[in-house]
Design a protein around this motif. Structure first.
Motif, mmCIF file in Angstrom:
data_model
loop_
_atom_site.group_PDB
_atom_site.id
_atom_site.type_symbol
_atom_site.label_atom_id
_atom_site.label_comp_id
_atom_site.label_asym_id
_atom_site.label_seq_id
_atom_site.Cartn_x
_atom_site.Cartn_y
_atom_site.Cartn_z
ATOM 1 N N LYS A 85 -41.686 -33.307 -2.960
ATOM 2 C CA LYS A 85 -41.344 -34.279 -4.001
ATOM 3 C C LYS A 85 -40.646 -33.629 -5.189
ATOM 4 O O LYS A 85 -39.829 -34.263 -5.853
ATOM 5 C CB LYS A 85 -42.597 -35.026 -4.438
ATOM 6 N N TYR A 89 -36.909 -34.657 -6.412
ATOM 7 C CA TYR A 89 -36.635 -34.996 -7.813
ATOM 8 C C TYR A 89 -35.460 -34.188 -8.352
ATOM 9 O O TYR A 89 -34.542 -34.741 -8.978
ATOM 10 C CB TYR A 89 -37.882 -34.740 -8.664
ATOM 11 N N GLN A 98 -35.119 -42.004 -12.086
ATOM 12 C CA GLN A 98 -36.398 -41.605 -11.497
ATOM 13 C C GLN A 98 -37.460 -41.615 -12.601
ATOM 14 O O GLN A 98 -37.135 -41.467 -13.777
ATOM 15 C CB GLN A 98 -36.320 -40.192 -10.910
ATOM 16 N N PRO A 99 -38.738 -41.774 -12.241
ATOM 17 C CA PRO A 99 -39.783 -41.648 -13.258
ATOM 18 C C PRO A 99 -39.738 -40.252 -13.882
ATOM 19 O O PRO A 99 -39.434 -39.271 -13.203
ATOM 20 C CB PRO A 99 -41.081 -41.854 -12.450
ATOM 21 N N LYS A 100 -40.041 -40.170 -15.182
ATOM 22 C CA LYS A 100 -40.097 -38.862 -15.835
ATOM 23 C C LYS A 100 -41.095 -37.984 -15.096
ATOM 24 O O LYS A 100 -42.205 -38.404 -14.796
ATOM 25 C CB LYS A 100 -40.508 -39.019 -17.293
ATOM 26 N N THR A 101 -40.678 -36.759 -14.827
ATOM 27 C CA THR A 101 -41.468 -35.876 -13.963
ATOM 28 C C THR A 101 -41.540 -34.474 -14.554
ATOM 29 O O THR A 101 -40.537 -33.954 -15.053
ATOM 30 C CB THR A 101 -40.845 -35.808 -12.556
ATOM 31 N N LEU A 124 -45.834 -37.267 -21.127
ATOM 32 C CA LEU A 124 -45.771 -38.364 -20.153
ATOM 33 C C LEU A 124 -46.689 -39.529 -20.509
ATOM 34 O O LEU A 124 -46.463 -40.655 -20.061
ATOM 35 C CB LEU A 124 -46.124 -37.852 -18.751
ATOM 36 N N GLN A 162 -46.204 -37.187 -13.097
ATOM 37 C CA GLN A 162 -45.137 -38.178 -13.251
ATOM 38 C C GLN A 162 -45.620 -39.314 -14.153
ATOM 39 O O GLN A 162 -46.790 -39.707 -14.102
ATOM 40 C CB GLN A 162 -44.778 -38.725 -11.869
ATOM 41 N N GLU A 163 -44.704 -39.831 -14.944
ATOM 42 C CA GLU A 163 -45.081 -40.970 -15.776
ATOM 43 C C GLU A 163 -45.450 -42.157 -14.887
ATOM 44 O O GLU A 163 -44.904 -42.336 -13.799
ATOM 45 C CB GLU A 163 -43.918 -41.376 -16.689
ATOM 46 N N CYS A 239 -38.451 -43.791 -6.269
ATOM 47 C CA CYS A 239 -39.802 -43.240 -6.284
ATOM 48 C C CYS A 239 -39.916 -42.077 -5.309
ATOM 49 O O CYS A 239 -40.321 -40.980 -5.678
ATOM 50 C CB CYS A 239 -40.808 -44.326 -5.949
#
Length: 273
Positions: A85, A89, A98-101, A124, A162-163, A239
């Motif tokens: 993952k 990302y 993308q979600p903040k990671t 986050l 991840q947020e 995601c």
């Protein structure tokens, strides 16, 4: 045309057998001679098939086939990126929403990650999503309400934070083959923030937006996927991306059998080699 369907030697269960048998049956209907070969057995085979349909994550073996000049679908590089993952990302960063990671730094032995977790949560917020970098079917993915909950899930395996994106416990799975979306379903779960069907989620046929279609196709192209499943949140963020998604679920939900489309795409690509 003769090919290998490579599967994991040590992974067993009804859903895997159902998928493998479906792929074999579909290949036969397409006039393709497909042999199922486990990754353990493949190590000792000298035979060179026309292609390999690689339904496993043993990327070292996939690369070994490629080094022998065998076309592999999906490629070892694509599978490796999708299986991790963090690599997914980074491959999509600055190109797709993308979600903040925040990816946990590497450690070579058990360490105290409390400082890192506290700093990550500051950025986050809470709740925060904990994900081991490698895993399938939503396993090793947890919604954590506190720093202590995050710490309990750290077990020495690489992970990221991840947020949490409020999505009503739902997402859209778009199945891409070649340069088009061939099937889509919406997944939701009343009892778990993970929408995966394995975790109790339910699926329904879904008509994706033009933006979702464009995103899914572009993501697969960016990752070099011949076929893949792209999970998109309601806000349009990507995601996860699956290099060998469980296509039986989407067939049962939508009535679209992706398997023959995959073999058609493989046949076309082999002709161009």
């Amino acid at each position: 045309m003769h090919g290998f369907l490579v599967v994991n030697h040590y992974l067993h269960g009804g859903k895997y057998n159902e998928l493998h048998e479906h792929l074999l049956k579909t290949a036969k209907a397409k006039g393709i001679d497909l042999d199922i070969v486990t990754n353990e057995n493949a190590v000792f085979l000298d035979e060179k098939p026309d292609f390999v349909l690689f339904w496993d994550k043993d990327t070292i073996l996939a690369k070994a086939f490629e080094n022998r000049g065998v076309p592999v679908f999906n490629s070892s590089r694509s599978i490796e990126i999708c299986d991790d993952k963090a690599k997914t990302y980074l491959a999509l960063e600055n190109k797709f929403s993308q979600p903040k990671t925040i990816i946990a730094p590497l450690s070579f032995f058990a360490v105290d990650y409390s400082r890192f977790v506290n700093m990550a949560v500051e950025k986050l917020g809470l709740p925060v999503v904990f994900k081991e970098r490698c895993g399938s079917f939503g396993e090793q993915v947890h919604l954590c309400q506190t720093v202590d909950e995050v710490m309990k899930h750290i077990n020495g395996k690489p992970f990221l934070l991840q947020e949490y994106v409020e999505c009503n416990n739902s997402d859209a799975r778009l199945e891409v083959v070649g340069d088009r979306v061939v099937a889509s379903m919406k997944r939701s779960n009343k009892n778990d923030f993970r929408s995966n069907i394995t975790n109790g989620g339910v699926a329904e046929k879904y008509t994706p937006t033009d933006s979702e279609i464009a995103t899914a196709v572009a993501v697969c192209k960016e990752l070099g996927l011949t076929f893949g499943g792209v999970d998109i949140l309601p806000n349009g963020a990507v995601c996860e991306v699956n290099s060998n998604a469980h296509i039986i679920n989407i067939m049962n939900t939508t009535g679209v059998d992706v398997a023959p489309l995959i073999f058609d795409e493989i046949s076309e690509r082999i002709k161009q080699i």
